[in-house]
Design a protein around this motif. Structure first.
Motif: not given
Length: 400
Positions: A121, A124-125, A129, A134, A137-138, A141
């Protein structure tokens, strides 16, 4: 995640090295031990051969002793430097078993107690996005990985509201309130989500939430806007105008939502007039205070201060809290100087010059940069906070 697993694998190799190195050393010792046994066997065979030659009369006693001595020297030369064999209580299988179990147990423990999902995570961050879906969804999670994070819950609730999912947002804001406490902003967000989730139907629960939020913070913007919407939908146009005017006062001058809010006030006013009502005038706003003061240093002190010394100029209430109502900071090098102290310089929103009828002007020099203590000070006589005439202030006394 590849670089993470590569780093983890490298650490496992380091751990395995502490187990495998002793095994390799023991194998080397075993080889040396085997070579020593071979040399001893060769020595014994040479001695037996010499004895046979002596018995056959080929060698006399002196030659026999010389041959035996030569064989002994060769054996000593071959075995010199070989360490004595060490006996291991664990044996060879134990280190090999440990070498297998270390990576297996390490991986199992990390998968159970570790945070590989949080590592992913975080990666991803770190990247923007590509779509709102998206981002949602992040956040979902993130909430699953950190169910006790009020911040993650709050942002997920706001995201659900932007996606027109008020029912989901209401559940999330309720969890946020349970975690972070009944903060006014959270209560307002929860009430707003419930209102839209119930099809814009007002309820006692929504009323209780907005009442609690505004009791704790009369300027809570979400509750003010929501109450204005509910009043407009209920054709209580004067209340809608009042709530939205209160909200308008809290928004910055460059806030884009001011245009839409002003349009709502206009529509509510038109509907009120069309229904035969009359718009109640809002109470006149209190005039803001603004004091203009010129600050200078007494001539006898100019040799006792340094250009970089801090100069704090502030106004404080003569009867009220000791905290400054408005303040500015300069240096001795800036003197003489003229500054303005007004409501815009308030240290706290509730402590404005205009809220106190009488104030005192103070200028303090502090070499340490502390606004509450210094070396020299100048004070004015008490004056009205509505004074418009320029004031003069001289720093001329020790700060006691």
């Amino acid at each position: 995640m590849i670089d993470f697993w590569l780093a983890a694998g490298l650490l496992l190799l380091v751990a395995l090295s502490f187990l495998l190195i002793p095994i390799l050393r023991s194998r080397r010792a075993q080889l040396e031990e085997d070579r020593t046994a071979l040399n001893v066997a060769l020595y014994q065979e040479r001695v037996a051969e010499l004895q046979t030659q002596q018995e056959e009369g080929v060698l006399d006693a002196a030659q026999m002793d010389a041959g035996r001595a030569e064989a002994a020297r060769e054996l000593l030369a071959d075995t010199e430097g070989v360490a004595a064999p060490r006996v291991s209580r664990l044996g060879k299988p134990a280190p090999l078993l440990a070498a297998i179990l270390v990576p297996v147990l390490g991986l199992a423990l990390y998968l159970h107690f570790g945070a590989s999902d949080k590592v992913e995570l975080t990666r991803e961050f770190s990247q923007a996005p590509k779509s709102m879906e998206e981002m949602t969804q992040r956040l979902e999670r993130a909430v699953a990985a950190q169910p006790d994070s009020a911040e993650a819950l709050y942002f997920l609730g706001r995201t659900y509201m932007t996606q027109d999912r008020p029912a989901d947002a209401a559940k999330i804001f309720e969890r946020t309130v349970n975690l972070a406490g009944r903060q006014p902003e959270l209560l307002g967000q929860w009430a707003q989500a419930l209102y839209f989730a119930d099809g814009k139907q007002w309820s006692d629960k929504i009323q209780a939430l907005t009442d609690e939020a505004l009791k704790a913070d009369p300027k809570e913007v979400t509750s003010l806007g929501l109450l204005g919407i509910a009043a407009f939908e209920g054709e209580r146009y004067q209340q809608a105008v009042d709530y939205w005017n209160r909200l308008l006062e809290q928004l910055p001058a460059d806030d884009k939502s001011r245009i839409a809010l002003q349009g709502g006030i206009t529509r509510a006013t038109e509907k009120l007039v069309a229904s035969g009502g009359q718009v109640a005038k809002a109470p006149a706003a209190k005039a803001s205070a603004l004091l203009k003061v010129s600050v200078d240093l007494a001539p006898e002190l100019k040799a006792k201060v340094q250009p970089g010394d801090s100069v704090f100029i502030f106004a404080r209430a003569t009867s009220g809290p000791p905290a400054p109502l408005a303040a500015k900071r300069l240096t001795v090098a800036d003197l003489p100087a003229t500054v303005e102290l007004g409501d815009a310089d308030a240290m706290m929103p509730q402590l404005k010059l205009s809220n106190f009828p009488e104030v005192q002007l103070v200028a303090r020099i502090s070499r340490a940069g502390q606004p509450t203590a210094g070396e020299w000070i100048g004070r004015s006589q008490p004056l009205s906070s509505s004074t418009t005439a320029p004031q003069k202030l001289t720093i001329d006394s020790p700060d006691k």
